[in-house]
Scaffold this active site. Structure first.
Site, PDB file in Angstrom:
ATOM      1  N   GLU A   1       0.274   2.256 -14.029  1.00 33.53           N
ATOM      2  CA  GLU A   1       0.930   1.254 -14.864  1.00 33.53           C
ATOM      3  C   GLU A   1      -0.021   0.136 -15.277  1.00 33.53           C
ATOM      4  O   GLU A   1      -0.938  -0.222 -14.539  1.00 33.53           O
ATOM      5  CB  GLU A   1       2.130   0.672 -14.104  1.00 33.53           C
ATOM      6  CG  GLU A   1       3.215   1.729 -13.929  1.00 33.53           C
ATOM      7  CD  GLU A   1       4.430   1.253 -13.158  1.00 33.53           C
ATOM      8  OE1 GLU A   1       5.537   1.659 -13.539  1.00 33.53           O
ATOM      9  OE2 GLU A   1       4.292   0.498 -12.193  1.00 33.53           O
TER      10      GLU A   1
ATOM     11  N   CYS B   1      -2.731  -6.905 -16.978  1.00 36.09           N
ATOM     12  CA  CYS B   1      -2.876  -6.543 -15.568  1.00 36.09           C
ATOM     13  C   CYS B   1      -3.194  -5.046 -15.523  1.00 36.09           C
ATOM     14  O   CYS B   1      -2.402  -4.211 -15.954  1.00 36.09           O
ATOM     15  CB  CYS B   1      -1.571  -6.874 -14.849  1.00 36.09           C
ATOM     16  SG  CYS B   1      -1.571  -6.440 -13.115  1.00 36.09           S
TER      17      CYS B   1
ATOM     18  N   CYS C   1      -3.051   3.656  -3.695  1.00 37.36           N
ATOM     19  CA  CYS C   1      -3.996   2.786  -3.002  1.00 37.36           C
ATOM     20  C   CYS C   1      -4.022   3.189  -1.546  1.00 37.36           C
ATOM     21  O   CYS C   1      -2.994   3.480  -0.958  1.00 37.36           O
ATOM     22  CB  CYS C   1      -3.568   1.326  -3.133  1.00 37.36           C
ATOM     23  SG  CYS C   1      -4.730   0.184  -2.329  1.00 37.36           S
TER      24      CYS C   1
ATOM     25  N   CYS D   1      -0.933  -1.856   2.286  1.00 35.97           N
ATOM     26  CA  CYS D   1      -0.303  -3.116   2.690  1.00 35.97           C
ATOM     27  C   CYS D   1       1.211  -2.926   2.784  1.00 35.97           C
ATOM     28  O   CYS D   1       1.810  -2.238   1.973  1.00 35.97           O
ATOM     29  CB  CYS D   1      -0.630  -4.220   1.688  1.00 35.97           C
ATOM     30  SG  CYS D   1      -2.403  -4.529   1.546  1.00 35.97           S
TER      31      CYS D   1
ATOM     32  N   CYS E   1       3.612  -3.866  -0.243  1.00 33.70           N
ATOM     33  CA  CYS E   1       3.205  -3.439  -1.590  1.00 33.70           C
ATOM     34  C   CYS E   1       3.716  -2.039  -1.881  1.00 33.70           C
ATOM     35  O   CYS E   1       3.493  -1.109  -1.108  1.00 33.70           O
ATOM     36  CB  CYS E   1       1.688  -3.491  -1.701  1.00 33.70           C
ATOM     37  SG  CYS E   1       1.056  -2.788  -3.235  1.00 33.70           S
TER      38      CYS E   1
ATOM     39  N   GLY F   1      -3.825  -0.183  -7.103  1.00 30.08           N
ATOM     40  CA  GLY F   1      -5.125   0.160  -6.543  1.00 30.08           C
ATOM     41  C   GLY F   1      -5.940  -1.010  -6.042  1.00 30.08           C
ATOM     42  O   GLY F   1      -5.670  -2.169  -6.374  1.00 30.08           O
ATOM     43  N   GLU F   2      -6.938  -0.679  -5.245  1.00 27.94           N
ATOM     44  CA  GLU F   2      -7.881  -1.677  -4.732  1.00 27.94           C
ATOM     45  C   GLU F   2      -9.183  -1.514  -5.531  1.00 27.94           C
ATOM     46  O   GLU F   2      -9.938  -0.568  -5.314  1.00 27.94           O
ATOM     47  CB  GLU F   2      -8.099  -1.428  -3.229  1.00 27.94           C
ATOM     48  CG  GLU F   2      -9.238  -2.208  -2.606  1.00 27.94           C
ATOM     49  CD  GLU F   2      -9.259  -3.689  -2.962  1.00 27.94           C
ATOM     50  OE1 GLU F   2      -8.283  -4.392  -2.678  1.00 27.94           O
ATOM     51  OE2 GLU F   2     -10.258  -4.140  -3.540  1.00 27.94           O
TER      52      GLU F   2
ATOM     53  N   SER G   1      -9.104  -8.792  -8.179  1.00 30.25           N
ATOM     54  CA  SER G   1      -8.306  -9.150  -7.006  1.00 30.25           C
ATOM     55  C   SER G   1      -8.554  -8.116  -5.928  1.00 30.25           C
ATOM     56  O   SER G   1      -8.492  -6.914  -6.176  1.00 30.25           O
ATOM     57  CB  SER G   1      -6.824  -9.177  -7.391  1.00 30.25           C
ATOM     58  OG  SER G   1      -6.027  -9.433  -6.257  1.00 30.25           O
TER      59      SER G   1
ATOM     60  N   SER H   1      -6.594 -11.508  -1.598  1.00 29.09           N
ATOM     61  CA  SER H   1      -5.227 -11.431  -1.083  1.00 29.09           C
ATOM     62  C   SER H   1      -5.236 -11.760   0.395  1.00 29.09           C
ATOM     63  O   SER H   1      -5.610 -10.926   1.214  1.00 29.09           O
ATOM     64  CB  SER H   1      -4.680 -10.023  -1.317  1.00 29.09           C
ATOM     65  OG  SER H   1      -4.609  -9.773  -2.701  1.00 29.09           O
ATOM     66  N   LEU H   2      -4.850 -12.967   0.725  1.00 30.02           N
ATOM     67  CA  LEU H   2      -4.981 -13.439   2.106  1.00 30.02           C
ATOM     68  C   LEU H   2      -3.738 -13.091   2.931  1.00 30.02           C
ATOM     69  O   LEU H   2      -3.819 -12.397   3.931  1.00 30.02           O
ATOM     70  CB  LEU H   2      -5.232 -14.949   2.073  1.00 30.02           C
ATOM     71  CG  LEU H   2      -6.154 -15.528   3.129  1.00 30.02           C
ATOM     72  CD1 LEU H   2      -7.475 -14.782   3.227  1.00 30.02           C
ATOM     73  CD2 LEU H   2      -6.401 -17.002   2.840  1.00 30.02           C
ATOM     74  N   HIS H   3      -2.614 -13.640   2.564  1.00 28.56           N
ATOM     75  CA  HIS H   3      -1.298 -13.288   3.124  1.00 28.56           C
ATOM     76  C   HIS H   3      -1.050 -13.663   4.575  1.00 28.56           C
ATOM     77  O   HIS H   3       0.069 -13.503   5.055  1.00 28.56           O
ATOM     78  CB  HIS H   3      -1.006 -11.791   2.968  1.00 28.56           C
ATOM     79  CG  HIS H   3      -1.166 -11.281   1.589  1.00 28.56           C
ATOM     80  ND1 HIS H   3      -0.614 -11.909   0.497  1.00 28.56           N
ATOM     81  CD2 HIS H   3      -1.838 -10.206   1.089  1.00 28.56           C
ATOM     82  CE1 HIS H   3      -0.925 -11.237  -0.603  1.00 28.56           C
ATOM     83  NE2 HIS H   3      -1.674 -10.217  -0.268  1.00 28.56           N
TER      84      HIS H   3
ATOM     85  N   CYS I   1       4.344  -8.426  -9.538  1.00 24.39           N
ATOM     86  CA  CYS I   1       3.294  -8.098  -8.559  1.00 24.39           C
ATOM     87  C   CYS I   1       3.855  -7.217  -7.464  1.00 24.39           C
ATOM     88  O   CYS I   1       4.878  -7.511  -6.874  1.00 24.39           O
ATOM     89  CB  CYS I   1       2.802  -9.353  -7.847  1.00 24.39           C
ATOM     90  SG  CYS I   1       2.162 -10.591  -8.899  1.00 24.39           S
TER      91      CYS I   1
HETATM   92  N1  SAH Z   1      -5.434  -4.329  -4.464  1.00 21.53           N
HETATM   93  C1  SAH Z   1      -5.656  -5.626  -4.973  1.00 21.53           C
HETATM   94  C2  SAH Z   1      -5.060  -5.868  -6.330  1.00 21.53           C
HETATM   95  C3  SAH Z   1      -3.694  -5.329  -6.617  1.00 21.53           C
HETATM   96  S1  SAH Z   1      -2.324  -6.153  -5.953  1.00 21.53           S
HETATM   97  C4  SAH Z   1      -5.162  -6.674  -3.985  1.00 21.53           C
HETATM   98  O1  SAH Z   1      -4.458  -6.325  -3.056  1.00 21.53           O
HETATM   99  O2  SAH Z   1      -5.527  -7.818  -4.159  1.00 21.53           O
HETATM  100  C5  SAH Z   1      -2.197  -7.715  -6.782  1.00 21.53           C
HETATM  101  C6  SAH Z   1      -1.525  -8.809  -5.925  1.00 21.53           C
HETATM  102  O3  SAH Z   1      -0.110  -8.541  -5.727  1.00 21.53           O
HETATM  103  C7  SAH Z   1      -2.125  -8.895  -4.525  1.00 21.53           C
HETATM  104  O4  SAH Z   1      -2.319 -10.232  -4.148  1.00 21.53           O
HETATM  105  C8  SAH Z   1      -1.046  -8.268  -3.695  1.00 21.53           C
HETATM  106  O5  SAH Z   1      -1.152  -8.651  -2.374  1.00 21.53           O
HETATM  107  C9  SAH Z   1       0.204  -8.746  -4.366  1.00 21.53           C
HETATM  108  N2  SAH Z   1       1.399  -7.977  -3.993  1.00 21.53           N
HETATM  109  C10 SAH Z   1       1.447  -6.699  -3.571  1.00 21.53           C
HETATM  110  N3  SAH Z   1       2.716  -6.340  -3.330  1.00 21.53           N
HETATM  111  C11 SAH Z   1       3.491  -7.409  -3.611  1.00 21.53           C
HETATM  112  C12 SAH Z   1       4.903  -7.640  -3.592  1.00 21.53           C
HETATM  113  N4  SAH Z   1       5.746  -6.690  -3.257  1.00 21.53           N
HETATM  114  N5  SAH Z   1       5.340  -8.849  -3.957  1.00 21.53           N
HETATM  115  C13 SAH Z   1       4.479  -9.820  -4.337  1.00 21.53           C
HETATM  116  N6  SAH Z   1       3.149  -9.661  -4.396  1.00 21.53           N
HETATM  117  C14 SAH Z   1       2.642  -8.465  -4.030  1.00 21.53           C
HETATM  118 FE1  SF4 Z   2      -3.520  -1.732  -2.249  1.00 21.99          FE
HETATM  119 FE2  SF4 Z   2      -3.509  -4.265  -3.132  1.00 21.99          FE
HETATM  120 FE3  SF4 Z   2      -1.209  -2.936  -2.715  1.00 21.99          FE
HETATM  121 FE4  SF4 Z   2      -2.692  -3.685  -0.640  1.00 21.99          FE
HETATM  122  S1  SF4 Z   2      -1.669  -5.030  -2.117  1.00 21.99           S
HETATM  123  S2  SF4 Z   2      -1.737  -1.681  -0.931  1.00 21.99           S
HETATM  124  S3  SF4 Z   2      -4.738  -3.409  -1.473  1.00 21.99           S
HETATM  125  S4  SF4 Z   2      -2.749  -2.453  -4.236  1.00 21.99           S
END
Ligand code: SAH
Ligand code: SF4
Length: 373
Positions: A90, A103, A110, A114, A117, A166-167, A198, A220-222, A342
């Site tokens: 997408e 985007c 991926c 996470c 995600c 994807g990463e 990212s 992406s710290l979280h 996101c």
């Molecule tokens: N793989 C990369 C880029 C893709 S994700 C990364 O993880 O940074 C883009 C952003 O969306 C990241 O910060 C990710 O942590 C965040 N994200 C993933 N799943 C999400 C969700 N369900 N709700 C809100 N943000 C999310």
């Molecule tokens: Fe992959 Fe980014 Fe999703 Fe984590 S948040 S699973 S690194 S796409």
């Protein structure tokens, strides 16, 4: 047949040479393709007929088949592309008053996995090629110019964020030429500040990106500590926070912006207490990384078992960061009605990594906070 969307300008020049043409022809060709959106060599009238004929025999400018397009009431548009073998990725266009952001996806699925995600839950199939990454921009830019009826020379897309599926830093070899094509003045001419990678924190590749092609960086710290981050972002077990933050600090030496964007997904009862915010302040202060925080309200999807933090909780968390002297904002959710927000990009992934099994076998061992104080 070679797809010219795969080739940055250097690679295109080499191809022209192989065809017995001068290298500078590549610049003309590149401009036709990326600046004007041409795919028919017959159109490229300032190229010699002989070159056009050779190209027609050996090359194409081709985008993956489009499966669907969805438009949100807020102007966001999501496209789903078929990348073969049952996989689809997408791409999302997010219009704002002063910019148009695309985007872009970097992988079918991926492998990082996470918890919060949707792409991560789908597992991993394969890396996209340079051409498949660039095709998303090529298609969106030239489609939108027509659709939005933009005057000649006006661009639809001013910013690219590698925040789709994807990463990106686990697909480094394909990513870097794609970034170069986005930055190329004869291509999309985007400034380094307007192209953002990212990452969930692939430390060695952050270090390489700093040297090879420094663009804006979002991390992406979280979570404010390794125990929690190990659970949410499994890659943290390999590259823990201390290493990640050291790499961020180094990145700033070459970065086009003087800060790193830290993304922080707000998960109800998981990482969203004031205590977490204070811990985050201390972590960042100790690291010496100049940064901005972007709080992302969690976008739920059924399998996650997680909930979005309440608005009041997000506000309180935000205030702790701001009172502590950090620049922090809450990301406005866009494209909610079409699942384009996101973390909701699921596409279609023929998983090779058993993600579903892995994720159910290892239920989230989250230390939930008792109070939010
Ligand atoms: N793989 C990369 C880029 C893709 S994700 C990364 O993880 O940074 C883009 C952003 O969306 C990241 O910060 C990710 O942590 C965040 N994200 C993933 N799943 C999400 C969700 N369900 N709700 C809100 N943000 C999310
Ligand atoms: Fe992959 Fe980014 Fe999703 Fe984590 S948040 S699973 S690194 S796409």
């Amino acid at each position: 047949m070679i797809n010219l969307l795969e080739l940055d300008r250097d690679a295109l020049a080499a191809t022209c040479e192989q065809l017995g043409e001068k290298r500078f022809r590549a610049t003309q060709l590149f401009r036709w393709i990326h600046q004007r959106g041409a795919h028919d060599f017959g159109q490229m009238t300032d190229l010699a007929k002989s070159l056009r004929d050779k190209l027609a025999d050996r090359a194409v400018v081709s985008v993956m088949p489009l499966i669907s397009e969805q438009a949100s009431s807020d102007g966001t548009i999501k496209w789903l592309f078929d990348v073969g073998a049952g996989n689809a990725v997408e791409t999302v266009f997010i219009p704002e008053t002063d910019r148009g952001t695309l985007c872009v996806s970097s992988q079918a699925g991926c492998a990082v996995g996470c918890r919060f995600c949707s792409t991560g839950h789908q597992g991993f199939s394969r890396n996209l090629t340079t051409g498949e990454i660039v095709a998303q921009l090529w298609f969106a830019e030239h489609h939108l110019r027509k659709r939005l009826n933009l005057p000649e020379g006006q661009r639809a897309i001013s910013n690219v964020v590698m925040m789709g599926m994807g990463e990106p830093l686990q697909n480094y070899a394909a990513l870097v030429p794609a970034l170069r094509m986005m930055l190329d003045d004869h291509g999309y001419g985007l400034s380094r500040r307007r192209v953002t990678v990212s990452t969930s924190g692939v430390v060695p590749m952050i270090d390489r990106l700093r040297e090879d092609c420094p663009v804006a960086l979002a991390v992406s710290l979280h979570a404010p500590n390794d125990v929690l981050r190990d659970e949410l972002v499994p890659l943290n077990r390999k590259y823990p926070l201390a290493e990640l933050l050291a790499s961020c600090r180094q990145y700033l030496v070459k970065a086009p912006r003087d800060f790193i964007t830290f993304e922080y997904c707000m998960l109800d009862g998981v990482n969203d207490s004031d205590r977490h915010a204070h811990e985050l302040l201390a972590l960042v202060a100790a690291s010496g990384v100049s940064c901005k925080f972007n709080l992302i309200p969690f976008n739920p999807f059924p399998e996650s078992g997680l909930k979005r933090s309440e608005d009041a909780r997000i506000t309180s968390f935000l205030r702790v960061l701001q009172d502590g002297g950090l620049v922090a904002t809450v990301r406005r959710t866009r494209g909610d009605d079409i699942d384009a927000a996101c973390g909701q990009l699921a596409g279609e992934v023929q998983d090779r990594t058993n993600a579903k099994v892995r994720m159910t076998r290892a239920p989230v061992r989250l230390v939930r906070m008792e109070t939010n104080a």
